[in-house]
Structure formats: C-alpha cells, structure tokens
Design a protein around this motif. Structure first.
Motif, PDB file in Angstrom:
ATOM      1  N   SER A  58      35.687  35.494  33.305  1.00 54.68           N
ATOM      2  CA  SER A  58      36.258  35.014  32.045  1.00 54.68           C
ATOM      3  C   SER A  58      37.623  35.644  31.861  1.00 54.68           C
TER       4      SER A  58
ATOM      5  N   HIS B 169      28.471  34.121  26.871  1.00 61.19           N
ATOM      6  CA  HIS B 169      28.312  32.787  27.460  1.00 61.19           C
ATOM      7  C   HIS B 169      26.882  32.284  27.290  1.00 61.19           C
ATOM      8  N   ASN B 170      25.898  33.125  27.637  1.00 60.30           N
ATOM      9  CA  ASN B 170      24.503  32.713  27.571  1.00 60.30           C
ATOM     10  C   ASN B 170      24.055  32.446  26.137  1.00 60.30           C
TER      11      ASN B 170
ATOM     12  N   VAL C   5      24.868  41.086  32.502  1.00 60.36           N
ATOM     13  CA  VAL C   5      24.425  40.478  31.243  1.00 60.36           C
ATOM     14  C   VAL C   5      23.620  41.525  30.479  1.00 60.36           C
TER      15      VAL C   5
ATOM     16  N   SER D 232      29.534  42.327  26.934  1.00 55.12           N
ATOM     17  CA  SER D 232      29.302  41.553  28.148  1.00 55.12           C
ATOM     18  C   SER D 232      29.702  40.108  27.909  1.00 55.12           C
ATOM     19  N   SER D 233      30.741  39.626  28.613  1.00 56.85           N
ATOM     20  CA  SER D 233      31.174  38.238  28.413  1.00 56.85           C
ATOM     21  C   SER D 233      30.150  37.230  28.919  1.00 56.85           C
ATOM     22  N   PRO D 234      29.418  37.478  30.027  1.00 57.21           N
ATOM     23  CA  PRO D 234      28.371  36.515  30.376  1.00 57.21           C
ATOM     24  C   PRO D 234      27.225  36.495  29.375  1.00 57.21           C
TER      25      PRO D 234
ATOM     26  N   ILE E 257      23.918  32.682  33.005  1.00 60.96           N
ATOM     27  CA  ILE E 257      24.270  33.673  34.012  1.00 60.96           C
ATOM     28  C   ILE E 257      23.140  34.692  34.101  1.00 60.96           C
TER      29      ILE E 257
ATOM     30  N   TRP F  75      36.030  30.244  30.859  1.00 57.85           N
ATOM     31  CA  TRP F  75      34.927  30.646  31.707  1.00 57.85           C
ATOM     32  C   TRP F  75      34.950  29.915  33.040  1.00 57.85           C
TER      33      TRP F  75
ATOM     34  N   VAL G  63      33.890  40.368  33.566  1.00 55.03           N
ATOM     35  CA  VAL G  63      32.587  40.300  32.895  1.00 55.03           C
ATOM     36  C   VAL G  63      32.526  41.099  31.597  1.00 55.03           C
TER      37      VAL G  63
ATOM     38  N   PHE H 229      30.359  35.181  37.781  1.00 51.71           N
ATOM     39  CA  PHE H 229      31.016  34.731  36.561  1.00 51.71           C
ATOM     40  C   PHE H 229      32.397  35.366  36.445  1.00 51.71           C
TER      41      PHE H 229
ATOM     42  N   VAL I   4      32.731  29.990  37.209  1.00 55.73           N
ATOM     43  CA  VAL I   4      31.730  30.573  38.101  1.00 55.73           C
ATOM     44  C   VAL I   4      32.056  30.138  39.522  1.00 55.73           C
TER      45      VAL I   4
END
Length: 357
Positions: free
Chosen positions: A242, A194-195, A12, A189-191, A7, A233, A299, A240, A235
């Motif tokens: 979650s 994710h990353n 992020v 930050s949830s993204p 993301i 998750w 997010v 994004f 998109v």
C-alpha cells in the motif's frame, strides 16, 4: 478486476494485540553495545563521517544475526521492529549519526529522502527556528489566508501527522531527544485495514484498487505541476503493498481537472473509511531516547500526534533514514512511483532534480 481476497499473513494484526507484544521488540546486548562503542571511537579517531563510511569501516560482527532477524520481521513478520538498548548520552550528534548509520546499513541500502539529495534527515520542529515561514519554505501552496503544506513540510513541524506511508521499503527513526509532551507514534497494519474494509464495504475496498492521482508536490516537484496515477492497494505473488498519503491526493486535486481527474465520491468515501479504520486498528507507542523504530511501508501506516518542546532540553529530535532491505516484487503499474518493481531491485526514494529545498 479479479475477486478481492482478504490478506492472510503475519503482517495482519490488530493494535490491541501488538501494543504489549514482544514480537516486534529487540534489545541490544552488552556485547553488541560494547562493540558499537568501540567502533564509534575507532571511526572518530580516523575522522570518518557516516556519509562515506563503509561496512568495513564500522565492523559489527555480533550484530549480523540480529540484523537478519530484523529484516525477516520487517518483510515476513509484523512489519515493525523497535530496537532498544542504546544510550545516546555519551555521544555527540556526529557520533550518533555515525552509529545510527552503521546499524541501519546492516539492515538495508539507503535512498534519498528529499530532492536536495539528503539521506539522513533531522526530524524536528523547524518552526522553533523561525516561525511558520520556516516550515512553509519546505513546500506550501497559497490557500486563502493560510497555506496548504506539503507532506514534507508537515513532517518538519510539531503538528500531528495523518496516517501515511513513505516512498521507501523501510523508514527508520532514531530518537535522540524526546519532546516535553506528545509526539506519540501510531502504527497500524495496512492489510488489516484492507481486510476490515473488505468485510464492511467491499465496494469501497475495490475503489482503492483503482488509480487515484497524487501530486509530487514536496517531493521532486516544488510547484505542484506534476501528478501520477497509482492505486492505494496492490498485491503481487501473494504479498500486499500500500502506498498512501492523503495529502498528496489532496494536492493533486488542486490542479486543473483537464490535467488531473477528480476523485469520485466512492473513492473519497473509501479514503475516509481507511482513516477511520486505521484509528480503530492502530496502537500508540512513545519513543524513549535511544530507540530505533523500523517500519515496512508496504504493510504499515504510521502517524504521529502533535508535540510540544520546552527550553529545558526536551526538544524532540529524531534522525530518519529511508532504506530498502528486502525489496518485494510490486504489481505492474507501480513503476510510476518506485521506478523498479522486480524483487531485489534498488528502488524508492526521491528522484534528484537539483531543486533546492
């Protein structure tokens, strides 16, 4: 499944970057505070309550530009805003509810936060009123000598809350009083999680794009007899989202396997790594009285440390509102939770079943 991409957006971020950053902090100016005070006094003189008040009943013309700035930061910026500058001390609790609702109404539309039809909720340690039973009545399942508490019940204790999201676009918390000790807010930050998972363990990242079953226990369901599948998750249109609460997943696993599929080993590993990464990437902040925190649940994961009250006026009290200021488009399949997934749709909150809490 399509190839998973990292993301890339302003939402992020790493906690060490955000802890002292001004990008998510806003402060009410003297003119805005005077306008709010005048509106409170006028509303009080008219006998208005926050439940029936309209925007015309509580005009805040100098706040409109700041409200737009807050919405933009929540939707397309960091996903968090801390609004500072209010002093609660001159006002009664009723007046504080009025001004908090008036400010928040400038940001978004309110939705129900429990199955009893409440919109504004007091977040405090209800156990001080009547011990553990007072907390358990908001949702508890027998488990040996103890009890499995719903997410809703845990919110109303003084215990720590794990990282999670709420069932609304934005959750707002207004600090009326702070605890004697603890009660730190943790934001992540949830993204970014994710990353980081995509980089470390792409197989586990992919597992959280698959359905995990969750229980509605503590939300519409008082009995833990209903569950639904939803990925952690998703998109859509480059944005994004979650939805995550391990408690709801654990509650669903208490139902018979014939009704709720089991979480597999890879999914449990993914959830464990999610929790680890959230701790690594988060930052902590302490509420000051008068602070209003806005969090975009799509997010941001938020958590809370345990706290202790005392009898000298340091008993933690927050007012909570769930709202939808922007309503981004959500992936197909998310209707099971949100009911509507198109951009701008009125959605989120807890469905009303008439079951008392």
């Amino acid at each position: 499944m399509r190839e998973i991409q990292p993301i890339s957006a302003q939402c992020v971020w790493h906690g060490r970057e955000m802890a002292n950053s001004p990008r998510w902090r806003r402060r009410l100016g003297d003119a805005q505070l005077a306008e709010i005070d005048l509106a409170v006094r006028q509303a009080r003189a008219r006998g208005l309550g926050w439940q029936t008040m309209t925007a015309d009943d509580f005009p805040l013309p100098s706040f409109s530009a700041l409200a737009e700035e807050i919405r933009a930061e929540l939707e397309d910026g960091s996903g968090i805003v801390l609004l500072q500058g209010l002093d609660p001390s001159p006002y009664s609790l009723g007046e504080l509810s009025l001004l908090y609702a008036a400010i928040s109404r400038q940001i978004g539309t309110f939705v129900y936060s429990n199955r009893a039809g409440e919109i504004m909720r007091e977040i405090r340690d209800v156990g001080r009123d009547g011990g553990r039973a007072a907390v358990q009545r908001y949702g508890a399942l027998p488990e040996g000598e103890g009890a499995f508490l719903s997410s809703y019940a845990r919110t109303l204790s003084n215990g720590a809350l794990r990282f999670h999201t709420d069932r609304c676009d934005v959750v707002a918390l207004f600090c009326v009083r702070q605890a004697a000790r603890g009660g730190l807010s943790q934001l992540c930050s949830s993204p970014a999680v994710h990353n980081a998972m995509l980089e470390r363990r792409p197989d586990l990242c992919a597992a959280l794009y698959q359905d995990l079953w969750r229980s509605r226990f503590g939300e519409e369901d008082a009995t833990n007899q209903s569950a639904y599948p939803l990925p952690v998750w998703g998109v859509r249109d480059g944005k994004f989202t979650s939805h995550y609460s391990r408690t709801y997943i654990e509650a669903a696993q208490r139902q018979p396997e014939s009704e709720v599929p089991r979480v597999n080993d890879r999914q449990w590993q993914a959830l464990d790594l999610l929790a680890t990464l959230a701790e690594e990437l988060c930052f902590e902040m302490s509420f000051a009285t008068g602070d209003i925190q806005f969090v975009n649940n799509h997010v941001i994961y938020h958590a809370r440390s345990a706290f202790e009250d005392d009898d000298q006026g340091h008993d933690r009290l927050l007012f909570r509102l769930w709202s939808m200021p922007n309503s981004r488009a959500l992936p197909a399949g998310h209707e099971v939770l949100w009911r509507a997934i198109e951009a701008g749709a009125l959605r989120g909150g807890i469905g009303q079943s008439g079951v008392p809490v």
